[in-house]
Each structure stands twice: as C-alpha cells, then as structure tokens.
Design an enzyme around this catalytic site. Structure first.
Site, PDB file in Angstrom:
ATOM      1  N   GLY A 163       0.813  -1.212   0.000  1.00  0.00           N
ATOM      2  CA  GLY A 163       0.000   0.000   0.000  1.00  0.00           C
ATOM      3  C   GLY A 163       0.848   1.264   0.000  1.00  0.00           C
ATOM      4  O   GLY A 163       0.422   2.314   0.465  1.00  0.00           O
ATOM      5  N   GLY A 164       2.068   1.152  -0.529  1.00  0.00           N
ATOM      6  CA  GLY A 164       2.940   2.323  -0.626  1.00  0.00           C
ATOM      7  C   GLY A 164       3.564   2.740   0.695  1.00  0.00           C
ATOM      8  O   GLY A 164       4.233   3.765   0.778  1.00  0.00           O
ATOM      9  N   LEU A 202      15.254   4.434  -8.613  1.00  0.00           N
ATOM     10  CA  LEU A 202      15.304   4.743 -10.046  1.00  0.00           C
ATOM     11  C   LEU A 202      14.815   6.163 -10.308  1.00  0.00           C
ATOM     12  O   LEU A 202      13.859   6.623  -9.681  1.00  0.00           O
ATOM     13  CB  LEU A 202      14.477   3.743 -10.846  1.00  0.00           C
ATOM     14  CG  LEU A 202      14.919   2.278 -10.756  1.00  0.00           C
ATOM     15  CD1 LEU A 202      14.007   1.386 -11.577  1.00  0.00           C
ATOM     16  CD2 LEU A 202      16.355   2.121 -11.236  1.00  0.00           C
ATOM     17  N   HIS A 207       5.649   3.010 -13.859  1.00  0.00           N
ATOM     18  CA  HIS A 207       5.219   1.751 -13.241  1.00  0.00           C
ATOM     19  C   HIS A 207       4.412   1.002 -14.300  1.00  0.00           C
ATOM     20  O   HIS A 207       3.363   1.482 -14.730  1.00  0.00           O
ATOM     21  CB  HIS A 207       4.350   2.054 -11.999  1.00  0.00           C
ATOM     22  CG  HIS A 207       3.722   0.831 -11.393  1.00  0.00           C
ATOM     23  ND1 HIS A 207       3.953   0.429 -10.103  1.00  0.00           N
ATOM     24  CD2 HIS A 207       2.870  -0.083 -11.909  1.00  0.00           C
ATOM     25  CE1 HIS A 207       3.273  -0.671  -9.848  1.00  0.00           C
ATOM     26  NE2 HIS A 207       2.603  -1.014 -10.938  1.00  0.00           N
ATOM     27  N   GLU A 274       4.622  -6.628 -11.160  1.00  0.00           N
ATOM     28  CA  GLU A 274       4.848  -5.180 -11.229  1.00  0.00           C
ATOM     29  C   GLU A 274       6.316  -4.891 -11.537  1.00  0.00           C
ATOM     30  O   GLU A 274       7.215  -5.495 -10.929  1.00  0.00           O
ATOM     31  CB  GLU A 274       4.460  -4.519  -9.907  1.00  0.00           C
ATOM     32  CG  GLU A 274       2.979  -4.660  -9.605  1.00  0.00           C
ATOM     33  CD  GLU A 274       2.509  -3.751  -8.474  1.00  0.00           C
ATOM     34  OE1 GLU A 274       1.337  -3.366  -8.485  1.00  0.00           O
ATOM     35  OE2 GLU A 274       3.309  -3.423  -7.571  1.00  0.00           O
ATOM     36  N   ARG A 290      -3.543 -11.373  -6.434  1.00  0.00           N
ATOM     37  CA  ARG A 290      -5.003 -11.155  -6.334  1.00  0.00           C
ATOM     38  C   ARG A 290      -5.452 -10.340  -7.535  1.00  0.00           C
ATOM     39  O   ARG A 290      -4.622  -9.921  -8.330  1.00  0.00           O
ATOM     40  CB  ARG A 290      -5.303 -10.375  -5.054  1.00  0.00           C
ATOM     41  CG  ARG A 290      -4.449  -9.106  -5.042  1.00  0.00           C
ATOM     42  CD  ARG A 290      -4.834  -8.096  -4.022  1.00  0.00           C
ATOM     43  NE  ARG A 290      -3.819  -7.079  -3.858  1.00  0.00           N
ATOM     44  CZ  ARG A 290      -3.670  -5.995  -4.600  1.00  0.00           C
ATOM     45  NH1 ARG A 290      -4.480  -5.768  -5.617  1.00  0.00           N
ATOM     46  NH2 ARG A 290      -2.714  -5.122  -4.373  1.00  0.00           N
ATOM     47  N   ARG A 336      -9.659   6.517 -10.846  1.00  0.00           N
ATOM     48  CA  ARG A 336     -10.234   6.104  -9.553  1.00  0.00           C
ATOM     49  C   ARG A 336     -10.852   7.320  -8.897  1.00  0.00           C
ATOM     50  O   ARG A 336     -10.140   8.272  -8.544  1.00  0.00           O
ATOM     51  CB  ARG A 336      -9.143   5.556  -8.625  1.00  0.00           C
ATOM     52  CG  ARG A 336      -8.468   4.323  -9.127  1.00  0.00           C
ATOM     53  CD  ARG A 336      -7.597   3.743  -8.032  1.00  0.00           C
ATOM     54  NE  ARG A 336      -6.720   2.704  -8.545  1.00  0.00           N
ATOM     55  CZ  ARG A 336      -5.977   1.916  -7.784  1.00  0.00           C
ATOM     56  NH1 ARG A 336      -5.997   2.068  -6.464  1.00  0.00           N
ATOM     57  NH2 ARG A 336      -5.192   0.987  -8.305  1.00  0.00           N
TER      58      ARG A 336
HETATM   59  P1  ADP Z   1       3.814  -1.453  -2.428  1.00  0.00           P
HETATM   60  O1  ADP Z   1       3.815  -2.935  -2.201  1.00  0.00           O
HETATM   61  O2  ADP Z   1       3.752  -0.677  -1.159  1.00  0.00           O
HETATM   62  O3  ADP Z   1       2.830  -1.020  -3.464  1.00  0.00           O
HETATM   63  P2  ADP Z   1       5.951  -1.389  -4.442  1.00  0.00           P
HETATM   64  O4  ADP Z   1       7.234  -2.081  -4.270  1.00  0.00           O
HETATM   65  O5  ADP Z   1       4.959  -2.020  -5.360  1.00  0.00           O
HETATM   66  O6  ADP Z   1       5.286  -1.134  -3.000  1.00  0.00           O
HETATM   67  O7  ADP Z   1       6.218   0.100  -4.919  1.00  0.00           O
HETATM   68  C1  ADP Z   1       5.183   1.063  -4.992  1.00  0.00           C
HETATM   69  C2  ADP Z   1       5.641   2.270  -5.776  1.00  0.00           C
HETATM   70  O8  ADP Z   1       6.816   2.842  -5.168  1.00  0.00           O
HETATM   71  C3  ADP Z   1       6.051   1.973  -7.209  1.00  0.00           C
HETATM   72  O9  ADP Z   1       4.959   1.949  -8.089  1.00  0.00           O
HETATM   73  C4  ADP Z   1       6.973   3.162  -7.463  1.00  0.00           C
HETATM   74  O10 ADP Z   1       6.200   4.333  -7.676  1.00  0.00           O
HETATM   75  C5  ADP Z   1       7.696   3.344  -6.154  1.00  0.00           C
HETATM   76  N1  ADP Z   1       8.965   2.545  -6.138  1.00  0.00           N
HETATM   77  C6  ADP Z   1       9.128   1.302  -5.670  1.00  0.00           C
HETATM   78  N2  ADP Z   1      10.414   0.870  -5.822  1.00  0.00           N
HETATM   79  C7  ADP Z   1      11.094   1.894  -6.393  1.00  0.00           C
HETATM   80  C8  ADP Z   1      12.461   2.090  -6.815  1.00  0.00           C
HETATM   81  N3  ADP Z   1      13.392   1.145  -6.648  1.00  0.00           N
HETATM   82  N4  ADP Z   1      12.789   3.282  -7.393  1.00  0.00           N
HETATM   83  C9  ADP Z   1      11.851   4.262  -7.556  1.00  0.00           C
HETATM   84  N5  ADP Z   1      10.553   4.151  -7.176  1.00  0.00           N
HETATM   85  C10 ADP Z   1      10.168   2.978  -6.600  1.00  0.00           C
END
Ligand code: ADP
Length: 444
Positions: A163-164, A202, A207, A274, A290, A336
């Site tokens: 969830g970020g 990065l 995404h 992802e 899911r 959304r």
């Molecule tokens: P969550 O499980 O909380 O959703 P994620 O690993 O899927 O976490 O990452 C969520 C968002 O965080 C990604 O869509 C991107 O925007 C940012 N993010 C994640 N990893 C990186 C990275 N290594 N570099 C830059 N942004 C990142």
C-alpha cells in the site's frame, strides 16, 4: 449449487457478485454494521453481518469470515483486493477448514508477499530486478556495502510492505543511519516484520505491470500490460492499457518472461507482475497475488472478463483460450474516483444526495454508489472507477473527459476535478509521464 462467499465490500464486492451471477453461482455477501446499505447486499442470494464497523472485527476477522462460510455452506471464498486478499494465514486456515480461496495457494501468497523472497525467486526465474541487496539489511555496515556497489539515491523498503507504506528514499550517506532505523521500526509497527532491504532508487521510472491468468492444469497466459504511473503517495489513481511506447517485440518478450516466472512457482489464478520501466529496461519490484483495482482496463482491451476467468480457474476449469487467441484492441484508461477533497486529498465521507453515472460508447463505471447511499468513514475512499475504451490514447482521453463531465456525485467531495485537470494536461496528453507526475503536477 456451488456457492461463493464474497469477503469484501464496495465496488469490488458488486463486481464479483455480478461475475458469480453470470456463472450461475449462489452468492453470499458479508458486511459490517457500518455497511448494511451496500448495493450488492440487495442483489446477493444470502447476506450475513460479520461484525462491527471496525474492519479488524469484520472484513479482517478470519474467524468471522470462516463462521459465515460455515453457516451459509459456501464452498468458495472470493477475497477481492485489500483486506484478507493477500493474507497467507487466511488462505492457510481456509485450506485447513476445507474451504477454497479464489486465488493461489497459501504457500505462493506467502512467498510473493515477502518482497525479499519474491525478488530472489523471480530473479532465479529469469525476471530482471532493480539492483540492490540480495538479503535483509540488518546493520549500517551491510547497507553501506550494498550502496558502495549501486550508489545513491537508494530506497529502503520493508520486506512485508504494501500500500505504498514502509519505504524511504535516502539521497546521501548522512541520512542513511536514521533512515534505516526508522524504516525498520516502522516496518515492525505496521507489518509486524522488521526486515528491510535496499534498492537503487530509479530516476523518474514508469510503473508498468503485466497481467497473468493461470489454470490448475499448467496453462498460463499473459493479458498484456498496464501503465500505472499516475500515483499519489505510491498509490495509483489513473491506469491505462496498453502502456504507450512499448514495442510489440518488447511486450512479447516481457509477457513470455512473466509466463515462465508464473510456471516456476506453479501459480494458479490471476496475478500481476509489477515492474519499473526506465524507458529501456524493465525491473521487477513485486507480484500481487489477487485481482487488482485496475483490472478493467485490461478487460476493455482484451474483451476477457478477468473475474469470471479467475472464478472459473478456481472451480477447476481449463482455460478456454491460448496465448495466441489474446488480442489487444484499442486503448483503455481508468480514473479512480475517491470521496476526498481534491486539494487536501483528505477523505470526505457522508451522504450521497445525488448520483448519476456516466455512460456512452466505450464507457464503463464500476461503482456501488446510489443516490441516498452514505459513504462510511471507516474504509477506503474509492467510490467509483470510470473507465473509457477508445480507438487510441487520444480518443480514449476525450471519451473519458466527456464521461467525467457527465457524472454527478453530490453530497460528498470527490477528486473528479483533479482527474479532469490531469486528462487536460499537455504533459499527460503527450505521454511525458513518470511515477512523479502527480507530485510535480500538484506542486506547480
Ligand atoms: P507497495 O507494495 O507498497 O505497493 P511497491 O514495491 O509495489 O510497493 O512500490 C510502490 C511504488 O513505489 C512503485 O509503483 C513506485 O512508484 C515506487 N517505487 C518502488 N520501488 C522503487 C524504486 N526502486 N525506485 C523508484 N521508485 C520505486
């Protein structure tokens, strides 16, 4: 008659109920005391109140859901997204009590829910991953050793994060010690798991995620990708399919890698790989085991009902189509709509005094709203998903803008105006997008 208990609420519960009805399945809807007016309760074959408004004692209560399944005689449980949908103990308890989760096994949910293990497994399966630590980072010295290799900026991430939440960017060495301790502490509190790892942060990636569907007979297909770069605090708000600027060759290559990765873990059900995309390469970040909120954009361009398929593979059906049967038609974008203040982005629960959904060619609205419905304050603020399907990206943007301008939601504030502004933005229209788009857009 086969019976499905829908262990969720809001638009996704309604969406799952509709799919069950089309498949001729008996439906059991569960709800909390704050949710007795949910739309899908009026359409379900059976309804059961499972607890108080607090999600911990209703939608997140494993005993409450299992009791409801026992009472109603439901054999299958659809978890939707959020709540217990990626909870491996829930899946395990269902397996032990003879119920069937509409999803993968508890073992696979556990593996992919742990970002450190998931990255290791997916790297072994051939997916390209973001450079970073192979294992958990416990100490400052371990962190420094990894950073000596990959350089700053880096991202410290909670292995059990979601969830970020549970992420921190570190730009230079002076910030490292405190950031490491803070994320470890936060991860312990939020996810009851202190393990963290490090990734290269990065610069302005997009995404992009790939949708998978797998049956119990070893057949796996990939339904292409979605661009979900428009995010607020790492939470998606606009998603589109296909992702612009990806060549057919690159798409086919990535789809094959995801299919192979899926097979390597004997995955069954719908799932999403992802990635971050830097304009050239893809880097795996995590897998969601899911259905995703943004699944409709894939449905629009493939013509495949993902939730029907998800249920069918859980029932044991073989996939009725092969990879070569899947074609991508046009473009789709989803907004959304949250009940929230468009400036402060704070939730705006309350009584919906008037509601009119948008419609027209290529428009789909997934929503549980109706005039007279009260949006409760206890849950996620998502109240509608407006999806447009058009011939190309520009045509779709026009259809979506028109749909949003027709939609009426009175009584609660929504972020509809923010969506309209984004769709009007020249950078959005000219595909100048990264995961930082929304922050930069709001700041200027
Ligand atoms: P969550 O499980 O909380 O959703 P994620 O690993 O899927 O976490 O990452 C969520 C968002 O965080 C990604 O869509 C991107 O925007 C940012 N993010 C994640 N990893 C990186 C990275 N290594 N570099 C830059 N942004 C990142």
């Amino acid at each position: 008659m086969t019976s499905v208990l829908i262990a969720n609420r809001g638009e996704i519960a309604l969406r799952v109920l509709r799919a069950c009805k089309v498949l001729g399945l008996h439906t059991v809807a569960v709800y909390s005391k704050a949710d007795k007016d949910l739309l899908h309760l009026r359409l379900a074959d059976e309804t059961i109140c499972i607890g108080s408004a607090d999600a911990q004692s209703s939608y997140l209560s494993i005993p409450a859901i299992i009791s409801a399944a026992e009472i109603s005689g439901a054999e299958f449980i659809h978890p939707g997204y959020g709540f217990l949908s990626e909870n491996h103990s829930f899946a395990k308890q269902l397996e032990h009590s003879g119920f069937k989760l509409i999803g993968p096994t508890s073992e696979v949910i556990k593996l992919m829910g742990d970002k450190i293990f998931a990255k290791k497994a997916m790297k072994e399966a051939g997916l390209p991953c973001v450079p970073g630590s192979k294992d958990e980072i416990l100490t400052y010295a371990q962190a420094k050793a990894v950073i000596d290799d990959i350089g700053y900026p880096i991202l410290i991430k909670a292995s059990a994060g979601g969830g970020g939440r549970g992420m921190r960017v570190v730009n230079e060495e002076s910030e490292l010690k405190t950031a490491l301790e803070e994320v470890q502490k936060e991860a312990g509190v939020l996810f009851k798991d202190k393990r963290v790892f490090i990734e290269r942060y990065l610069y302005k990636p997009r995404h992009i995620e790939f949708q998978i569907l797998a049956d119990q007979h070893g057949n796996v297909v990939c339904l292409g990708e979605r661009d979900c770069s428009i995010q607020r605090r790492h939470q998606k708000i606009i998603e589109e399919a296909p992702a612009f600027g990806i060549s057919a060759k690159q798409r086919n290559h990535m789809m094959q890698l995801c299919i192979d990765a899926c097979k390597s873990i004997h995955y069954v059900g719908v799932g999403t790989f992802e990635f971050l995309y830097d304009g050239k390469e893809f880097y795996f970040i995590e897998m969601n085991t899911r259905i995703q909120v943004e699944h409709p954009v894939t449905e629009m361009i493939t013509g495949i009902d993902l939730i029907e398929q998800q249920i069918k593979v859980a029932l044991g059906d073989k996939l009725a189509f092969k990879q070569e049967d899947i074609t991508f038609n046009g473009h789709a974008i989803e907004c959304r709509i949250n009940a929230e203040n468009p400036q402060t982005m704070l939730p705006s629960p309350g009584l919906v005094t008037d509601y009119h959904a948008a419609s027209g060619p290529g428009i789909r609205v997934d929503s549980h709203l109706y005039s007279g419905y009260r949006v409760p304050h206890q849950y996620d603020s998502l109240v509608a998903k407006v999806i447009a399907h058009g011939y190309g990206r520009h045509h779709t943007i026009h259809r979506l803008k028109n749909a949003l301008s027709e939609m009426i939601i009175e009584g609660v504030a929504t972020n509809t105006s923010l969506h309209c502004d984004i769709l009007d933005d020249p950078r959005f229209q000219s595909e100048d997008i990264s995961i930082h788009f929304l922050q930069e857009f709001v700041d200027c």
